[in-house]
Design a protein around this motif. Structure first.
Motif, PDB file in Angstrom:
ATOM      1  N   SER A  27      10.255  11.627  -3.921  1.00  0.00           N
ATOM      2  CA  SER A  27       9.540  12.706  -4.686  1.00  0.00           C
ATOM      3  C   SER A  27       9.383  12.113  -6.120  1.00  0.00           C
ATOM      4  N   VAL A  28       8.512  12.081  -6.726  1.00  0.00           N
ATOM      5  CA  VAL A  28       8.297  11.376  -8.305  1.00  0.00           C
ATOM      6  C   VAL A  28       7.834  12.504  -9.298  1.00  0.00           C
ATOM      7  N   TRP A  29       8.330  12.256 -10.441  1.00  0.00           N
ATOM      8  CA  TRP A  29       7.428  13.013 -11.481  1.00  0.00           C
ATOM      9  C   TRP A  29       6.838  11.801 -12.558  1.00  0.00           C
ATOM     10  N   TRP A  55       9.661   0.348 -10.389  1.00  0.00           N
ATOM     11  CA  TRP A  55      10.038  -0.443  -9.375  1.00  0.00           C
ATOM     12  C   TRP A  55       8.985  -0.871  -8.265  1.00  0.00           C
ATOM     13  N   LYS A  56       8.741  -0.754  -7.160  1.00  0.00           N
ATOM     14  CA  LYS A  56       7.349  -1.326  -6.485  1.00  0.00           C
ATOM     15  C   LYS A  56       6.393  -0.203  -6.241  1.00  0.00           C
ATOM     16  N   PHE A  57       6.684   0.946  -7.058  1.00  0.00           N
ATOM     17  CA  PHE A  57       5.609   2.108  -6.766  1.00  0.00           C
ATOM     18  C   PHE A  57       4.338   1.702  -7.879  1.00  0.00           C
ATOM     19  N   HIS A  58       3.093   2.238  -7.233  1.00  0.00           N
ATOM     20  CA  HIS A  58       1.872   1.866  -8.251  1.00  0.00           C
ATOM     21  C   HIS A  58       0.853   3.054  -7.683  1.00  0.00           C
ATOM     22  N   GLY A  59      -0.093   2.923  -8.568  1.00  0.00           N
ATOM     23  CA  GLY A  59      -1.354   3.595  -8.022  1.00  0.00           C
ATOM     24  C   GLY A  59      -1.286   5.224  -8.461  1.00  0.00           C
ATOM     25  N   ALA A  92       0.737  -1.327  -0.023  1.00  0.00           N
ATOM     26  CA  ALA A  92      -0.113   0.067   0.075  1.00  0.00           C
ATOM     27  C   ALA A  92       0.687   1.405   0.079  1.00  0.00           C
ATOM     28  N   ILE A  93       0.685   2.073  -0.673  1.00  0.00           N
ATOM     29  CA  ILE A  93       1.394   3.635  -0.962  1.00  0.00           C
ATOM     30  C   ILE A  93       0.210   4.699  -1.007  1.00  0.00           C
ATOM     31  N   GLU A  94       0.402   5.604  -0.073  1.00  0.00           N
ATOM     32  CA  GLU A  94      -0.425   6.739   0.133  1.00  0.00           C
ATOM     33  C   GLU A  94       0.391   7.701  -0.594  1.00  0.00           C
ATOM     34  N   TRP A  95      -0.267   8.358  -1.742  1.00  0.00           N
ATOM     35  CA  TRP A  95       0.460   9.452  -2.458  1.00  0.00           C
ATOM     36  C   TRP A  95      -0.246  10.743  -2.170  1.00  0.00           C
ATOM     37  N   GLU A  96       0.836  11.546  -2.007  1.00  0.00           N
ATOM     38  CA  GLU A  96       0.408  13.177  -2.075  1.00  0.00           C
ATOM     39  C   GLU A  96       0.750  13.718  -3.441  1.00  0.00           C
ATOM     40  N   LYS A 137       4.081  16.046 -10.239  1.00  0.00           N
ATOM     41  CA  LYS A 137       4.778  15.586  -9.030  1.00  0.00           C
ATOM     42  C   LYS A 137       4.016  15.073  -7.926  1.00  0.00           C
ATOM     43  N   ALA A 138       4.537  14.005  -7.369  1.00  0.00           N
ATOM     44  CA  ALA A 138       3.915  13.346  -6.340  1.00  0.00           C
ATOM     45  C   ALA A 138       4.913  12.975  -5.023  1.00  0.00           C
ATOM     46  N   ARG A 139       4.372  12.695  -3.916  1.00  0.00           N
ATOM     47  CA  ARG A 139       5.297  12.335  -2.716  1.00  0.00           C
ATOM     48  C   ARG A 139       4.619  11.247  -2.161  1.00  0.00           C
ATOM     49  N   CYS A 140       5.517  10.290  -1.641  1.00  0.00           N
ATOM     50  CA  CYS A 140       5.130   9.201  -0.682  1.00  0.00           C
ATOM     51  C   CYS A 140       6.150   9.061   0.141  1.00  0.00           C
ATOM     52  N   SER A 141       5.800   8.198   1.454  1.00  0.00           N
ATOM     53  CA  SER A 141       6.866   7.788   2.252  1.00  0.00           C
ATOM     54  C   SER A 141       6.655   6.215   2.211  1.00  0.00           C
ATOM     55  N   PHE A 142       7.743   5.427   1.726  1.00  0.00           N
ATOM     56  CA  PHE A 142       8.096   4.243   1.519  1.00  0.00           C
ATOM     57  C   PHE A 142       9.012   3.255   2.216  1.00  0.00           C
ATOM     58  N   ARG A 143       8.654   2.702   3.166  1.00  0.00           N
ATOM     59  CA  ARG A 143       9.479   1.756   3.940  1.00  0.00           C
ATOM     60  C   ARG A 143      10.737   2.618   4.357  1.00  0.00           C
TER      61      ARG A 143
END
Length: 222
Positions: free
Chosen positions: A143-145, A157-161, A113-117, A132-138
């Motif tokens: 920060s991603v584009w 990678w393991k990012f989705h959603g 589960a990933i909660e995106w901002e 742009k989006a941000r998340c806290s993961f493990r």
């Protein structure tokens, strides 16, 4: 020694897209690069080091000595291959730990589960408008584009959603930075090489990976 890719391989699905990234790893004053590939298809996605795969092919086929100019500035920074079954929503990561029998150590788990901002910031990467989006993961802040014009639900990678393919990602510490340098639409199917592997839990693979970094000779006794 590098793990040797088996010549046996199976077709997974037709690739919709192939994104090539430059991975930059900065630890203290040391800067290293790897060339990473993310492939997306109708059923599966894959994510792996192109540098590791090319070296492995050369070792497997003694008549093959393929070398590319970009390989001169790269080393293996992501010693794994990751696959996602989109239908079953299962992630499988195969991690290479050379000091343990030269095997891939494999685990699978439900897509985490990933909660995106989401952010209003916009930039351009390879001609695509990216958001742009941000998340806290493990334990890391990322920060991603992502590019809405490249609609996928997973692949990087393991990012989705997110509503688009991730074309750049950076963790807050600055240790890891990915940026897309090429996008292709290959006609060939996505392939998965059949390699010797040992199934473990994710926690066990993580523990061995940490030992591999801090005490590599200890792995020979495990």
């Amino acid at each position: 020694d590098l793990h040797l890719l088996s010549r046996r391989q199976r077709q997974m699905c037709i690739r919709d897209r192939r994104v090539i990234y430059d991975l930059t790893v900065r630890i203290d004053t040391l800067v290293r690069h790897d060339r990473i590939v993310a492939e997306t298809g109708s059923r599966y996605t894959s994510f792996y080091s192109l540098y590791l795969r090319e070296l492995s092919k050369n070792h497997t086929d003694r008549n093959r000595r393929t070398s590319y100019e970009w390989m001169d500035s790269c080393s293996v920074q992501y010693s794994a291959a990751l696959y996602v079954d989109l239908r079953r929503r299962i992630l499988e990561e195969c991690v290479l730990l050379p000091n343990i029998d030269n095997l891939f150590h494999t685990y699978d788990e439900p897509l985490p589960a990933i909660e995106w901002e989401l952010d209003d910031a916009v930039c351009g990467i390879l001609g695509y408008r990216c958001m742009k989006a941000r998340c806290s993961f493990r334990g890391r802040e990322w920060s991603v584009w992502y590019a809405p014009d490249l609609p996928v639900i997973a692949g990087f990678w393991k990012f989705h959603g997110l509503p688009g393919m991730v074309l750049a990602a950076k963790d807050a510490s600055g240790e890891y930075s990915f940026r897309a340098i090429g996008i292709e639409k290959p006609a060939e199917p996505m392939l998965r090489y059949k390699v010797p592997s040992r199934k473990m839990s994710r926690e066990r693979v993580q523990k061995l990976s940490l030992i591999h970094i801090s005490e590599p000779t200890r792995l020979r006794r495990i």
